[in-house]
Write a protein that holds these residues in place. Structure first.
Motif, PDB file in Angstrom:
ATOM      1  N   VAL A 253     -28.346 102.857  -9.592  1.00 14.59           N
ATOM      2  CA  VAL A 253     -28.979 103.847 -10.464  1.00 14.59           C
ATOM      3  C   VAL A 253     -27.986 104.936 -10.833  1.00 14.59           C
ATOM      4  O   VAL A 253     -27.877 105.336 -12.000  1.00 14.59           O
ATOM      5  CB  VAL A 253     -30.223 104.457  -9.780  1.00 14.59           C
ATOM      6  CG1 VAL A 253     -30.725 105.676 -10.562  1.00 14.59           C
ATOM      7  CG2 VAL A 253     -31.327 103.422  -9.654  1.00 14.59           C
ATOM      8  N   HIS A 254     -27.250 105.414  -9.834  1.00 12.99           N
ATOM      9  CA  HIS A 254     -26.280 106.493 -10.055  1.00 12.99           C
ATOM     10  C   HIS A 254     -25.225 106.098 -11.091  1.00 12.99           C
ATOM     11  O   HIS A 254     -24.802 106.936 -11.895  1.00 12.99           O
ATOM     12  CB  HIS A 254     -25.629 106.865  -8.731  1.00 12.99           C
ATOM     13  CG  HIS A 254     -24.771 108.091  -8.802  1.00 12.99           C
ATOM     14  ND1 HIS A 254     -25.284 109.359  -8.872  1.00 12.99           N
ATOM     15  CD2 HIS A 254     -23.419 108.227  -8.819  1.00 12.99           C
ATOM     16  CE1 HIS A 254     -24.298 110.239  -8.928  1.00 12.99           C
ATOM     17  NE2 HIS A 254     -23.158 109.574  -8.902  1.00 12.99           N
ATOM     18  N   ARG A 255     -24.827 104.822 -11.102  1.00 11.50           N
ATOM     19  CA  ARG A 255     -23.830 104.354 -12.066  1.00 11.50           C
ATOM     20  C   ARG A 255     -24.348 104.439 -13.496  1.00 11.50           C
ATOM     21  O   ARG A 255     -23.560 104.570 -14.439  1.00 11.50           O
ATOM     22  CB  ARG A 255     -23.436 102.911 -11.751  1.00 11.50           C
ATOM     23  CG  ARG A 255     -22.630 102.735 -10.494  1.00 11.50           C
ATOM     24  CD  ARG A 255     -21.954 101.374 -10.443  1.00 11.50           C
ATOM     25  NE  ARG A 255     -22.896 100.265 -10.361  1.00 11.50           N
ATOM     26  CZ  ARG A 255     -23.355  99.760  -9.225  1.00 11.50           C
ATOM     27  NH1 ARG A 255     -22.971 100.286  -8.055  1.00 11.50           N
ATOM     28  NH2 ARG A 255     -24.171  98.729  -9.227  1.00 11.50           N
ATOM     29  N   LEU A 256     -25.663 104.370 -13.673  1.00 16.44           N
ATOM     30  CA  LEU A 256     -26.240 104.383 -15.012  1.00 16.44           C
ATOM     31  C   LEU A 256     -26.688 105.771 -15.461  1.00 16.44           C
ATOM     32  O   LEU A 256     -27.110 105.939 -16.609  1.00 16.44           O
ATOM     33  CB  LEU A 256     -27.441 103.426 -15.066  1.00 16.44           C
ATOM     34  CG  LEU A 256     -27.124 101.942 -14.851  1.00 16.44           C
ATOM     35  CD1 LEU A 256     -28.414 101.116 -14.861  1.00 16.44           C
ATOM     36  CD2 LEU A 256     -26.163 101.424 -15.912  1.00 16.44           C
ATOM     37  N   LEU A 257     -26.575 106.753 -14.593  1.00 18.37           N
ATOM     38  CA  LEU A 257     -26.979 108.108 -14.968  1.00 18.37           C
ATOM     39  C   LEU A 257     -25.935 108.765 -15.868  1.00 18.37           C
ATOM     40  O   LEU A 257     -24.730 108.614 -15.635  1.00 18.37           O
ATOM     41  CB  LEU A 257     -27.170 108.977 -13.721  1.00 18.37           C
ATOM     42  CG  LEU A 257     -28.356 108.637 -12.815  1.00 18.37           C
ATOM     43  CD1 LEU A 257     -28.304 109.493 -11.550  1.00 18.37           C
ATOM     44  CD2 LEU A 257     -29.677 108.848 -13.542  1.00 18.37           C
ATOM     45  N   PRO A 258     -26.357 109.500 -16.899  1.00 18.84           N
ATOM     46  CA  PRO A 258     -25.401 110.239 -17.730  1.00 18.84           C
ATOM     47  C   PRO A 258     -24.652 111.277 -16.890  1.00 18.84           C
ATOM     48  O   PRO A 258     -25.199 111.785 -15.891  1.00 18.84           O
ATOM     49  CB  PRO A 258     -26.285 110.920 -18.780  1.00 18.84           C
ATOM     50  CG  PRO A 258     -27.557 110.132 -18.791  1.00 18.84           C
ATOM     51  CD  PRO A 258     -27.744 109.647 -17.392  1.00 18.84           C
ATOM     52  N   PRO A 259     -23.440 111.634 -17.273  1.00 16.65           N
ATOM     53  CA  PRO A 259     -22.645 112.596 -16.490  1.00 16.65           C
ATOM     54  C   PRO A 259     -23.313 113.957 -16.344  1.00 16.65           C
ATOM     55  O   PRO A 259     -23.097 114.657 -15.350  1.00 16.65           O
ATOM     56  CB  PRO A 259     -21.338 112.696 -17.286  1.00 16.65           C
ATOM     57  CG  PRO A 259     -21.275 111.438 -18.093  1.00 16.65           C
ATOM     58  CD  PRO A 259     -22.686 111.089 -18.416  1.00 16.65           C
ATOM     59  N   ASP A 260     -24.120 114.367 -17.334  1.00 15.58           N
ATOM     60  CA  ASP A 260     -24.721 115.694 -17.299  1.00 15.58           C
ATOM     61  C   ASP A 260     -26.124 115.692 -16.707  1.00 15.58           C
ATOM     62  O   ASP A 260     -26.892 116.635 -16.893  1.00 15.58           O
ATOM     63  CB  ASP A 260     -24.768 116.292 -18.713  1.00 15.58           C
ATOM     64  CG  ASP A 260     -25.541 115.398 -19.695  1.00 15.58           C
ATOM     65  OD1 ASP A 260     -25.778 114.221 -19.358  1.00 15.58           O
ATOM     66  OD2 ASP A 260     -25.884 115.884 -20.789  1.00 15.58           O
ATOM     67  N   VAL A 325     -36.677 107.141 -13.281  1.00 19.86           N
ATOM     68  CA  VAL A 325     -36.261 105.950 -12.550  1.00 19.86           C
ATOM     69  C   VAL A 325     -37.489 105.212 -12.024  1.00 19.86           C
ATOM     70  O   VAL A 325     -38.377 105.829 -11.418  1.00 19.86           O
ATOM     71  CB  VAL A 325     -35.324 106.318 -11.384  1.00 19.86           C
ATOM     72  CG1 VAL A 325     -34.971 105.088 -10.562  1.00 19.86           C
ATOM     73  CG2 VAL A 325     -34.061 107.002 -11.913  1.00 19.86           C
ATOM     74  N   ALA A 326     -37.546 103.899 -12.243  1.00 21.89           N
ATOM     75  CA  ALA A 326     -38.628 103.063 -11.720  1.00 21.89           C
ATOM     76  C   ALA A 326     -37.994 101.836 -11.056  1.00 21.89           C
ATOM     77  O   ALA A 326     -37.561 100.911 -11.745  1.00 21.89           O
ATOM     78  CB  ALA A 326     -39.567 102.628 -12.844  1.00 21.89           C
ATOM     79  N   GLY A 350     -31.221 111.997 -25.236  1.00 22.31           N
ATOM     80  CA  GLY A 350     -30.027 111.624 -24.488  1.00 22.31           C
ATOM     81  C   GLY A 350     -30.313 111.259 -23.050  1.00 22.31           C
ATOM     82  O   GLY A 350     -29.429 110.740 -22.356  1.00 22.31           O
ATOM     83  N   GLY A 351     -31.522 111.535 -22.580  1.00 23.38           N
ATOM     84  CA  GLY A 351     -31.904 111.149 -21.227  1.00 23.38           C
ATOM     85  C   GLY A 351     -32.111 109.653 -21.126  1.00 23.38           C
ATOM     86  O   GLY A 351     -32.180 108.938 -22.135  1.00 23.38           O
ATOM     87  N   VAL A 352     -32.225 109.131 -19.892  1.00 22.98           N
ATOM     88  CA  VAL A 352     -32.299 107.687 -19.711  1.00 22.98           C
ATOM     89  C   VAL A 352     -33.497 107.291 -18.847  1.00 22.98           C
ATOM     90  O   VAL A 352     -33.885 108.006 -17.918  1.00 22.98           O
ATOM     91  CB  VAL A 352     -31.012 107.127 -19.080  1.00 22.98           C
ATOM     92  CG1 VAL A 352     -29.839 107.272 -20.033  1.00 22.98           C
ATOM     93  CG2 VAL A 352     -30.709 107.787 -17.735  1.00 22.98           C
ATOM     94  N   PHE A 353     -34.073 106.151 -19.177  1.00 26.47           N
ATOM     95  CA  PHE A 353     -35.087 105.494 -18.378  1.00 26.47           C
ATOM     96  C   PHE A 353     -34.417 104.305 -17.715  1.00 26.47           C
ATOM     97  O   PHE A 353     -33.903 103.413 -18.387  1.00 26.47           O
ATOM     98  CB  PHE A 353     -36.246 105.035 -19.261  1.00 26.47           C
ATOM     99  CG  PHE A 353     -37.276 104.199 -18.549  1.00 26.47           C
ATOM    100  CD1 PHE A 353     -37.799 104.591 -17.325  1.00 26.47           C
ATOM    101  CD2 PHE A 353     -37.724 103.011 -19.102  1.00 26.47           C
ATOM    102  CE1 PHE A 353     -38.750 103.820 -16.669  1.00 26.47           C
ATOM    103  CE2 PHE A 353     -38.682 102.226 -18.468  1.00 26.47           C
ATOM    104  CZ  PHE A 353     -39.194 102.643 -17.238  1.00 26.47           C
ATOM    105  N   VAL A 416     -31.474  98.075 -15.626  1.00 26.51           N
ATOM    106  CA  VAL A 416     -31.111  98.417 -16.999  1.00 26.51           C
ATOM    107  C   VAL A 416     -31.467  99.869 -17.281  1.00 26.51           C
ATOM    108  O   VAL A 416     -32.325 100.460 -16.619  1.00 26.51           O
ATOM    109  CB  VAL A 416     -31.827  97.504 -18.031  1.00 26.51           C
ATOM    110  CG1 VAL A 416     -31.395  96.072 -17.871  1.00 26.51           C
ATOM    111  CG2 VAL A 416     -33.344  97.626 -17.902  1.00 26.51           C
ATOM    112  N   SER A 417     -30.786 100.446 -18.274  1.00 30.47           N
ATOM    113  CA  SER A 417     -31.091 101.809 -18.686  1.00 30.47           C
ATOM    114  C   SER A 417     -31.370 101.843 -20.183  1.00 30.47           C
ATOM    115  O   SER A 417     -30.745 101.113 -20.963  1.00 30.47           O
ATOM    116  CB  SER A 417     -29.929 102.761 -18.350  1.00 30.47           C
ATOM    117  OG  SER A 417     -28.784 102.455 -19.114  1.00 30.47           O
TER     118      SER A 417
END
Length: 421
Positions: A253-260, A325-326, A350-353, A416-417
């Motif tokens: 999950v951490h790898r797919l999180l945006p830097p900010d 995150v799910a 810009g956020g991610v699911f 997936v993100s």
């Protein structure tokens, strides 16, 4: 909340269809404006898991014409104080109880001396326990105030029994210096009226009040699939790979999180094991889940950052999250539309699911669930199509391994993100 909710179905609806039942009524956001463990337990035992927000009302400086009106006024003040804190619509219940003996109202004694004096005065007598109920529904802008009263008969306690009871600390923090559902239960010889009202809230009265604002009582019930009991919750982690699998999931999950990324919301947080690993990596994590038993564990791992809520009806304002995150949720559901829509609503641009995906029918069958005749709710093609309807576009993918106790080999989980446009 988004106005386009008419076609959404919740996790509860999906579970109903798995059981072959009709879809359940959507659960409203229900808030208990009280820190009383007895009131919370009463609601939980009736199948309701409220969101708890403490009002902070100073009860000592409130007066009224009589004890019943005092209970009703305090309940109203509590509900209104919590409504003022909300950032989204909810149905808020405020309650307060006072004991009336000879026309005098008795609340929480606060000190051993006052508790001892009151119990001596009460022994061998009867009183009336008044509980004020105030229901404030922000959607309909209705405020209902009601009072339930129950006659209580007290045993003729000895001085030694009173001293021992006061020493437990229980009578210091409850209205009237007694409980009927706790240590003080043997000292109550009888009641005339609603037992639950003496505990802290009248369930029959609350049911009628909710009906008056258009909320059927069954709509508050939690779906059975998510109602893990305490024994199941206690062994949940060790039977599903424990810290090893949780750490692998969190790293992915951490790898797919945006830097900010600064604020992560984990839906179906479970025992909080994955969330705690994400926190250890420097993320601020909030979690929601439907299971009271699972949340008891999550509160230890994510103290102050978990709440009871449906992933298809999140108690979060629009555009407040950097990531939703799910993990190991969507494969349980036949229809993930509501969860996808809610994730899109609460994400900032810009956020991610981020979600696990593509659990096969073979895995479902091995777990005792019927293979799907239609497309699975976690199929990637389905998620891409539904995500596009809510401004979510496929943005990244990775995998992680996670052992399960007793399972063959080491399963590989796709993750997936989707980025919010």
């Amino acid at each position: 909340m988004s106005a386009d909710t008419g076609d959404r179905r919740t996790a509860a609806d999906a579970e109903s269809e798995v059981r072959g039942a009709e879809p359940e009524v959507r659960r409203p956001r229900f808030v208990l404006a009280s820190q009383s463990p007895a009131r919370l337990k009463t609601l939980r035992n009736a199948g309701v898991e409220p969101e708890v927000i403490v009002s902070g009302v100073d009860e000592d400086n409130v007066t009224a014409e009589n004890p019943g009106e005092l209970a009703r006024l305090l309940a109203c003040l509590k509900a209104r104080a919590v409504v003022a804190k909300l950032d989204d619509h909810a149905t808020v219940l405020g309650c307060d109880s006072v004991l009336e003996i000879d026309g005098v109202a008795y609340g929480k004694p606060g000190t051993p001396e006052i508790a001892r004096e009151r119990l001596r005065m009460m022994r061998g007598r009867s009183g009336v326990l008044h509980t004020g109920h105030c229901l404030f529904d922000t959607n309909s802008k209705q405020e209902l105030r009601e009072l339930a009263s129950t006659k209580v008969f007290f045993a003729d306690l000895t001085d030694d029994e009173i001293d021992a009871y006061v020493a437990t600390g229980e009578p210091l923090v409850v209205a009237g210096s007694f409980t009927v559902d706790g240590i003080g239960g043997p000292f109550v010889t009888g009641i005339e009226g609603d037992y639950h009202n003496v505990v802290g809230l009248s369930l029959p009265l609350l049911r009628r009040m909710l009906a008056d604002v258009g909320i059927p009582w069954p709509s508050l019930w939690q779906p059975p699939h998510f109602a893990y009991d305490e024994a199941e919750a206690a062994i949940y982690d060790e039977t599903r790979g424990g810290e090893t699998r949780a750490r692998a999931a969190a790293e992915a999950v951490h790898r797919l999180l945006p830097p900010d990324t600064s604020r992560v919301l984990e839906v179906a947080v479970g025992t909080g094991l994955v969330g705690a690993e994400l926190v250890a990596m420097g993320n601020l994590v909030h979690g929601v889940d439907l299971s009271p038993a699972m949340l008891q564990h999550a509160r230890y791992r994510l103290p102050g950052h978990v709440a009871a809520a449906d992933a298809a009806r999140l108690p979060v304002a629009d555009r407040r999250c950097d990531a939703v995150v799910a993990v190991w949720l969507l494969h349980l559901l036949d229809d993930t539309e509501g969860i996808i829509a809610e994730a899109a609503r609460v994400l900032r641009p810009g956020g991610v699911f981020i979600t696990t995906t593509e659990k096969s029918d073979a895995s479902r069958y091995a777990a005792g669930r019927s293979p799907k005749e239609t497309r699975s709710g976690d199929a990637l093609s389905h998620l891409v199509a539904r995500g596009a309807e809510h401004g979510l576009v496929l943005d990244g993918a990775t995998t992680f391994e996670g052992p399960v106790r007793g399972g063959p080999g080491v399963p590989v989980y796709p993750l997936v993100s989707f980025r919010k446009l």
